[in-house]
Design an enzyme around this catalytic site. Structure first.
Site, PDB file in Angstrom:
ATOM      1  N   ASP A 362       0.840  -1.189   0.000  1.00  0.00           N
ATOM      2  CA  ASP A 362       0.000   0.000   0.000  1.00  0.00           C
ATOM      3  C   ASP A 362       0.878   1.242   0.000  1.00  0.00           C
ATOM      4  OD1 ASP A 362      -2.392   1.753   0.677  1.00  0.00           O
ATOM      5  OD2 ASP A 362      -3.301  -0.229   0.854  1.00  0.00           O
ATOM      6  N   HIS A 414      -3.756   5.772   3.339  1.00  0.00           N
ATOM      7  CA  HIS A 414      -4.522   4.584   2.952  1.00  0.00           C
ATOM      8  C   HIS A 414      -3.968   3.316   3.586  1.00  0.00           C
ATOM      9  CE1 HIS A 414      -6.060   1.590  -0.051  1.00  0.00           C
ATOM     10  NE2 HIS A 414      -7.074   2.427  -0.145  1.00  0.00           N
ATOM     11  N   ASN A 515     -13.845   0.017  -7.107  1.00  0.00           N
ATOM     12  CA  ASN A 515     -14.939   0.897  -6.674  1.00  0.00           C
ATOM     13  C   ASN A 515     -15.628   1.620  -7.819  1.00  0.00           C
ATOM     14  OD1 ASN A 515     -14.158   0.341  -3.960  1.00  0.00           O
ATOM     15  ND2 ASN A 515     -12.563   1.885  -4.125  1.00  0.00           N
ATOM     16  N   SER A 597     -11.330  -1.253  -0.743  1.00  0.00           N
ATOM     17  CA  SER A 597     -10.049  -1.233  -0.029  1.00  0.00           C
ATOM     18  C   SER A 597     -10.242  -1.521   1.448  1.00  0.00           C
ATOM     19  CB  SER A 597      -9.380   0.134  -0.183  1.00  0.00           C
ATOM     20  OG  SER A 597      -8.746   0.266  -1.414  1.00  0.00           O
TER      21      SER A 597
END
Length: 899
Positions: A362, A414, A515, A597
């Site tokens: 990430d 994130h 998404n 996520s």
């Protein structure tokens, strides 16, 4: 004088060769009229047959086809792009070099027709398809005839600098550049707007059919990649050495064990690429938008690089982005844990029985966040671009996240949020709880301020799995699970190879499905061997942003900040660890995000609980447990479906199953799971499309019952590989249907030998029949063949007027069949694939025209583009004999000349 002959194609191979000519030469259309006299019966009474050739609405013709007698309208540049409607069928021709044919009938004998551009306003979800048809003339047909398809925006974001130079930053393009062995390419439109459809001749010469269908679903954006770069893998070290690899690189395995990042603009790379006319300084796309030109050129160079001897593959260096929907912090309770029965699971295990390490690939994490105290394993920073990394250097051993935005309060943090869901310190009286209290986090930094590269992600995966990588080091303890809450469109062979290798090493890989609320695959979630996670909201429904489709394996809470189903006065988000940098210093905090996520780490955390209880859990066993329904609660349609996969994860069931296996329980058999090559079919007219069905699950299949729910649709198994698996052909018949949009479905119901109830496979079918009736069809030069209905011998052939009117003269009394079609590649063949074809009164049921003692009028012939690849000879004639007619007289320049 040349013998200007055209024949019916192999598509209608029993028809005779026809003879055509034209008056005036040049690029104009030939006039109607007979090129035959009857030398055996001079003075005999003759008659005429006349009528109109018509083509369906929404049919268009490439402005510069190879037939020199057809009108010429150049569409070689973005500025001269040909306007078409957003539901269309286009017949076209493109060539990477001159055909070398007959200059009196061919337009592109000694020059190329590399680019065809079409301008069209498209809607999100429409599909642009290119069917490539080999040139049939042996004089210029190639085994490697290859066209490519690009979709370019027409409104680039351009600025003019003080020195007058124009700089364009709009960079996203759609593309499908498969090699010639795949004869159809397609691009799905990501959003409403005006586009340029570019058909590019990569090699050889070919006819094509370009179609645009009605929208089928929402889709993700175009795949992003680095211009001027390629990921290249070589077959052997000697080959890699020949491409300029250093001894140090070769010793590390770079270029063979993992791909090397190649600078396509470097002189060494350019020396190996055969640059075409499209790559020179005069390319009109470069003038139109240099950014679009650079991206298209990168893709074309990559394709050429892939064809070099010794290159295993070459592909774009894709950029991946965090799978998070932008939102405002809002929710203060972790409702998402009770939603998957975590409290009950914690009664069985908190994940501290055996060490489990979860790699989080990430943005990195805030190392000194208190909820990560004693929770971290040694990680690594694999962001190779120092500018993207924002930490002042390239790859290094520090996975600490400096933020992915230079502005205060704008970074996503994130990776910190994802890691907290998996294993934040729990039951310590502060902060939040993680799914697995005992798991450790291995932070792998691969996402920076501009996303992350395929090449960096591959290296991060290899490091986490303890495999050789470009850092020159491996962790003291490798991770057993990897979470990738990142992704984007665009299949990568390099990535698939990496994920396969990682899975084969024993690591379980979990990824966010995306998404974009689309069934378009998002990678890495859609790769084989990766657990793809869709998102649910607090009401157990599929979250409105979540992707879906036949690659979804399981669902988990991802939140929905647009509602308050929990009725606590706050939007329903996923609560986890975050960072607050409003003061200019990074400070530990907690906050709420939504997205797949956020769903993926729930699944990764539950697998960590299972792995702690049962260390022998393998990727294959996990697949079996998921597909059997032992780890999930069924949501949506019964059994596996395209929204929730095998259901929403249930932590209690999962840990209970792991406990049972640890105590000697029996793993479940892998159940049946049908998988199609296409999840949806789109038609614009009558015709056939094929798809294949395979069983990716257990071997209990005994048969498949196929059914449809519309009269205009039928389906049949045309290639049986056993028990109903194989190739199916879907057929649409529009006879009697009014113009409009129709929807239907193909249902494949498996039968099995045991008592299980496998899910049916549904293939959605849409038909957009002449939706825009205000747009009339467009004709190119059409040719008439006259056949004696009694002998099946060709009698004569004619060129129709440009508007489709025709008048066949010089016919004796008798019975005749009439065939009409175009010859867009000027190969002396009409009615070939990608060309118009028709017969009187219709192609599928021809009838004879009787001449007794008078002219016959009103014989209208409807033609349509033959895009399916085959028109049966029986559609034109019920006889099997054919005859070549050699005319005694040719007509030229308005005079009848003896031959």
């Amino acid at each position: 004088m040349p013998d200007l002959r055209r024949s019916t194609s192999g598509i209608a191979s029993t028809l005779a060769i026809l003879v055509l000519t034209a008056c005036g030469g040049g690029g104009g259309s030939s006039s109607g009229g007979s090129i035959f006299d009857d030398p055996e019966t001079p003075g005999a009474a003759t008659f005429t047959i006349s009528g109109q050739i018509t083509v369906p609405a929404l049919t268009f013709v490439d402005g510069d086809i190879n037939d020199i007698f057809a009108p010429l309208r150049s569409n070689d540049t973005p500025a001269s792009a040909q306007t078409i409607t957003n539901v269309a069928t286009v017949q076209g021709f493109a060539s990477a070099r001159g055909t070398g044919g007959d200059a009196q009938i061919e337009r592109f004998v000694d020059r190329a027709d590399v680019d065809d551009y079409y301008r069209v306003s498209l809607r999100q979800g429409q599909v642009v398809r290119l069917k490539i048809v080999d040139a049939s003339s042996s004089s210029f047909g190639d085994d490697n005839d290859d066209l490519d398809l690009f979709l370019l925006p027409t409104s680039p974001d351009c600025q003019v600098n003080n020195d007058g130079t124009k700089v364009c930053t709009d960079s996203q393009i759609g593309f499908d550049i498969n090699n010639r062995e795949q004869s159809e390419e397609s691009i799905t439109v990501p959003q409403d707007g005006e586009y340029l459809v570019n058909v590019y001749a990569f090699a050889g010469s070919s006819k094509y059919v370009l179609t645009i269908s009605e929208p089928t679903s929402q889709v993700a954006g175009f795949a992003d990649f680095v211009p001027g770069q390629a990921l290249v893998a070589y077959n052997t070290q000697p080959v890699a050495s020949a491409f300029g690899m250093s001894q140090q690189q070769l010793a590390s395995g770079e270029g063979t064990e993992w791909p090397v990042v190649m600078d396509l603009n470097a002189s060494a790379a350019q020396a190996r690429l055969q640059t075409t006319a499209s790559a020179n300084q005069q390319d009109p796309l470069k003038t139109y938008n240099e950014s679009l030109y650079e991206r298209r050129q990168t893709l074309l160079d990559i394709k050429r690089m892939a064809q070099q001897t010794g290159v295993r593959y070459a592909e774009p260096n894709y950029i991946r982005y965090p799978q998070r929907v932008p939102n405002d912090p809002g929710y203060s309770l972790q409702w998402h844990y009770p939603a998957i029965n975590l409290p009950q699971a914690w009664d069985l295990s908190i994940g501290d029985e055996n060490d489990v390490i979860v790699a989080v690939l990430d943005t990195g994490i805030l190392i000194n966040h208190p909820d990560f105290a004693s929770k971290l394993e040694s990680g690594y920073d694999f962001i190779s671009d120092a500018g993207n990394a924002r930490d002042g250097n390239g790859i290094d051993s520090n996975p600490d996240d400096p933020g992915d935005n230079p502005s205060r309060g704008r970074s996503s943090w994130h990776g910190t949020h994802v890691a907290g869901t998996i294993a934040a310190a729990s039951n310590n009286g502060s902060g939040v709880s993680g799914v697995s209290w005992g798991a450790k986090i291995m932070p792998i930094r691969v996402l920076g301020q501009s996303g992350g590269l395929s090449s960096d992600i591959i290296q991060g995966l290899r490091y986490a799995a303890g495999l050789s990588n470009n850092s020159g080091t491996v962790p003291a303890r490798k991770a057993q699970i990897a979470n990738l809450s990142l992704g984007g469109p665009g299949f990568s062979q390099a990535e698939q190879q990496a994920y396969t290798a990682i899975r084969n090493s024993g690591m379980i890989i979990v990824a966010a499905a995306g998404n974009e609320s689309t069934s378009t695959p998002s990678y890495p979630a859609a790769y084989d061997g990766v657990v793809s996670v869709s998102a649910t909201d607090a009401s157990r429904a599929l979250a409105p942003y979540s992707n879906f489709g036949n690659t979804i394996d399981v669902a988990a809470p991802g939140g929905n900040l647009g509602v308050d189903v929990t009725s606590d006065g706050r939007p329903d988000g996923v609560l986890s660890t975050l960072v607050d940098d409003q003061s200019g210093q990074r400070e530990a905090s907690f906050g709420f995000l939504q997205g797949t996520s956020m769903a993926a780490p729930h699944v990764a955390g539950v697998i960590a609980l299972m792995k702690s209880v049962y260390p022998a859990l393998t990727p294959a066993l996990l697949d079996s447990l998921l597909s059997s329904g032992r780890l999930t609660n069924d949501r949506g349609a019964s059994g596996r479906d395209n929204s929730f996969g095998h259901g929403e994860i249930d932590a209690f069931k999962a840990v209970l199953e792991a406990r049972s296996l640890a105590n000697g329980g029996t793993p479940p058999p892998l159940p049946l799971l049908l998988q199609p090559s296409q999840s949806a079919l789109t038609f614009a007219t009558s015709g056939n499309q094929t798809f294949t069905v395979t069983n990716v699950g257990g071997n209990v299949l005994t048969g498949i019952n196929a059914s449809v729910n519309a009269d205009w649709l039928s389906v049949a198994l045309t290639t049986d590989n056993g028990n109903g698996l194989g190739t199916y052909t879907a057929t649409v018949n529009t006879t009697g249907l009014a113009d409009g949009i129709y929807s239907a479905a193909i249902r494949l119901s498996p039968t099995v030998s045991d008592s299980s109830s496998p899910a049916d496979l549904i293939i959605n079918v849409s038909l957009a029949l002449n939706v825009d009736t205000n747009s009339g069809g467009e004709l190119t030069q059409q040719y008439i063949i006259v056949i004696n209905a009694e002998t099946n011998e060709q009698v004569s052939s004619f060129a129709a007027q440009p508007d489709g009117n025709y008048r066949v003269t010089g016919l004796a009394a008798g019975s005749y069949r009439l065939l009409a079609g175009s010859d867009i590649d000027a190969d002396n063949v009409v009615c070939d694939s990608a060309e118009t074809c028709g017969a009187y009164p219709i192609l599928g049921s021809p009838q004879a025209v009787e001449i007794s003692n008078a002219n016959v009028t009103g014989i209208d012939i409807p033609v349509q583009v033959a895009s399916g690849g085959s028109v049966s000879a029986a559609a034109v004639s019920d006889k099997t004999t054919s005859k070549t007619v050699d005319p005694a007289i040719l007509k030229s320049n308005g005079k009848v000349l003896a031959r």
